[in-house]
Design a protein around this motif. Structure first.
Motif, PDB file in Angstrom:
ATOM      1  N   ASP A 154     -19.310 -49.611 -12.046  1.00  0.00           N
ATOM      2  CA  ASP A 154     -20.786 -50.731 -13.141  1.00  0.00           C
ATOM      3  C   ASP A 154     -21.202 -51.148 -13.312  1.00  0.00           C
ATOM      4  O   ASP A 154     -20.309 -52.470 -13.670  1.00  0.00           O
ATOM      5  CB  ASP A 154     -21.459 -49.581 -14.384  1.00  0.00           C
ATOM      6  N   ALA A 192     -19.520 -39.818 -11.343  1.00  0.00           N
ATOM      7  CA  ALA A 192     -19.955 -40.491 -10.732  1.00  0.00           C
ATOM      8  C   ALA A 192     -22.127 -39.967 -10.957  1.00  0.00           C
ATOM      9  O   ALA A 192     -23.110 -40.538 -10.994  1.00  0.00           O
ATOM     10  CB  ALA A 192     -19.756 -40.136  -9.384  1.00  0.00           C
ATOM     11  N   ASP A 193     -21.601 -38.177 -10.893  1.00  0.00           N
ATOM     12  CA  ASP A 193     -23.297 -37.640 -11.352  1.00  0.00           C
ATOM     13  C   ASP A 193     -23.031 -38.102 -12.291  1.00  0.00           C
ATOM     14  O   ASP A 193     -24.648 -38.142 -12.495  1.00  0.00           O
ATOM     15  CB  ASP A 193     -22.503 -35.789 -11.909  1.00  0.00           C
ATOM     16  N   ARG A 206     -25.055 -41.739 -12.787  1.00  0.00           N
ATOM     17  CA  ARG A 206     -26.336 -41.787 -11.427  1.00  0.00           C
ATOM     18  C   ARG A 206     -27.291 -40.742 -13.252  1.00  0.00           C
ATOM     19  O   ARG A 206     -28.340 -42.162 -13.136  1.00  0.00           O
ATOM     20  CB  ARG A 206     -26.535 -40.582 -10.741  1.00  0.00           C
ATOM     21  N   LEU A 230     -15.683 -46.005  -9.344  1.00  0.00           N
ATOM     22  CA  LEU A 230     -16.299 -45.841  -9.513  1.00  0.00           C
ATOM     23  C   LEU A 230     -16.892 -47.326 -10.074  1.00  0.00           C
ATOM     24  O   LEU A 230     -15.932 -47.674 -11.263  1.00  0.00           O
ATOM     25  CB  LEU A 230     -17.181 -45.023 -10.786  1.00  0.00           C
ATOM     26  N   SER A 286     -16.461 -38.355  -9.101  1.00  0.00           N
ATOM     27  CA  SER A 286     -17.031 -37.328  -8.243  1.00  0.00           C
ATOM     28  C   SER A 286     -18.318 -36.602 -10.332  1.00  0.00           C
ATOM     29  O   SER A 286     -19.028 -37.347  -9.855  1.00  0.00           O
ATOM     30  CB  SER A 286     -18.059 -36.209  -7.308  1.00  0.00           C
ATOM     31  N   PHE A 340     -25.908 -51.027 -12.147  1.00  0.00           N
ATOM     32  CA  PHE A 340     -26.212 -49.472 -11.563  1.00  0.00           C
ATOM     33  C   PHE A 340     -24.630 -49.543 -10.533  1.00  0.00           C
ATOM     34  O   PHE A 340     -23.599 -50.027 -10.425  1.00  0.00           O
ATOM     35  CB  PHE A 340     -27.385 -49.778 -11.090  1.00  0.00           C
ATOM     36  N   PRO A 341     -24.378 -47.931 -11.467  1.00  0.00           N
ATOM     37  CA  PRO A 341     -23.225 -46.837 -10.976  1.00  0.00           C
ATOM     38  C   PRO A 341     -22.798 -46.873  -9.459  1.00  0.00           C
ATOM     39  O   PRO A 341     -24.204 -46.441  -8.824  1.00  0.00           O
ATOM     40  CB  PRO A 341     -23.325 -45.589 -11.876  1.00  0.00           C
ATOM     41  N   GLU A 342     -22.014 -47.161  -8.653  1.00  0.00           N
ATOM     42  CA  GLU A 342     -21.791 -46.894  -7.442  1.00  0.00           C
ATOM     43  C   GLU A 342     -20.463 -46.718  -6.727  1.00  0.00           C
ATOM     44  O   GLU A 342     -19.745 -46.988  -7.710  1.00  0.00           O
ATOM     45  CB  GLU A 342     -22.201 -48.292  -6.409  1.00  0.00           C
ATOM     46  N   ILE A 343     -20.227 -45.554  -5.998  1.00  0.00           N
ATOM     47  CA  ILE A 343     -18.866 -45.635  -5.536  1.00  0.00           C
ATOM     48  C   ILE A 343     -18.869 -46.938  -4.388  1.00  0.00           C
ATOM     49  O   ILE A 343     -19.387 -46.463  -3.769  1.00  0.00           O
ATOM     50  CB  ILE A 343     -18.763 -43.937  -5.525  1.00  0.00           C
ATOM     51  N   GLY A 344     -17.814 -46.927  -4.506  1.00  0.00           N
ATOM     52  CA  GLY A 344     -17.468 -47.403  -3.554  1.00  0.00           C
ATOM     53  C   GLY A 344     -15.588 -48.462  -4.180  1.00  0.00           C
ATOM     54  O   GLY A 344     -15.302 -48.120  -4.718  1.00  0.00           O
TER      55      GLY A 344
END
Length: 113
Positions: A61, A102-103, A106, A59, A99, A64-68
């Motif tokens: 940031d 991540a939740d 978001r 994760l 996860s 903005f936070p994103e998984i990748g």
């Protein structure tokens, strides 16, 4: 300071092997937290590619936070506004799965770890 210790890299690699074996039943937890002390960027890394340990997954940031995926060598080259390098959070201990982080990120708009 090294971004990832040998012990952390071993854990990242073990998680990567499980992910490549399609053991998606395992909920992976972050192993290491990296951050810029002067640029508001944060990474929670959970595994590395078995064939290329420079490619990590987690994760991120950067506004903005994103998984990748991220390149560890590129993270090592990042400098913040004051020229400070990325640091490893020496006191980070994952309290939930990637996860779940991540939740939460978001909902909040940023990583809170």
């Amino acid at each position: 300071m090294e971004l990832v210790t040998k012990e952390q890299m071993a854990a990242l690699q073990a998680n990567g092997r499980r992910m490549m074996e399609k053991d998606i039943s395992c909920e992976v937890w972050p192993v290491v937290k990296l951050f810029t002390p002067d640029a508001n960027a944060t990474w929670l890394l959970a595994w590395v590619e078995p064939g290329d340990p420079d490619i990590a997954w987690g994760l991120a940031d950067l506004g903005f936070p994103e998984i990748g995926s991220v390149c560890l060598s590129e993270i090592a080259a990042v400098r913040g506004a004051l020229g400070l390098p990325v640091e490893r959070d020496l006191y980070f201990k994952a309290e939930k799965s990637l996860s779940e982080y991540a939740d939460e990120a978001r909902d909040r708009g940023h990583i809170a770890a």
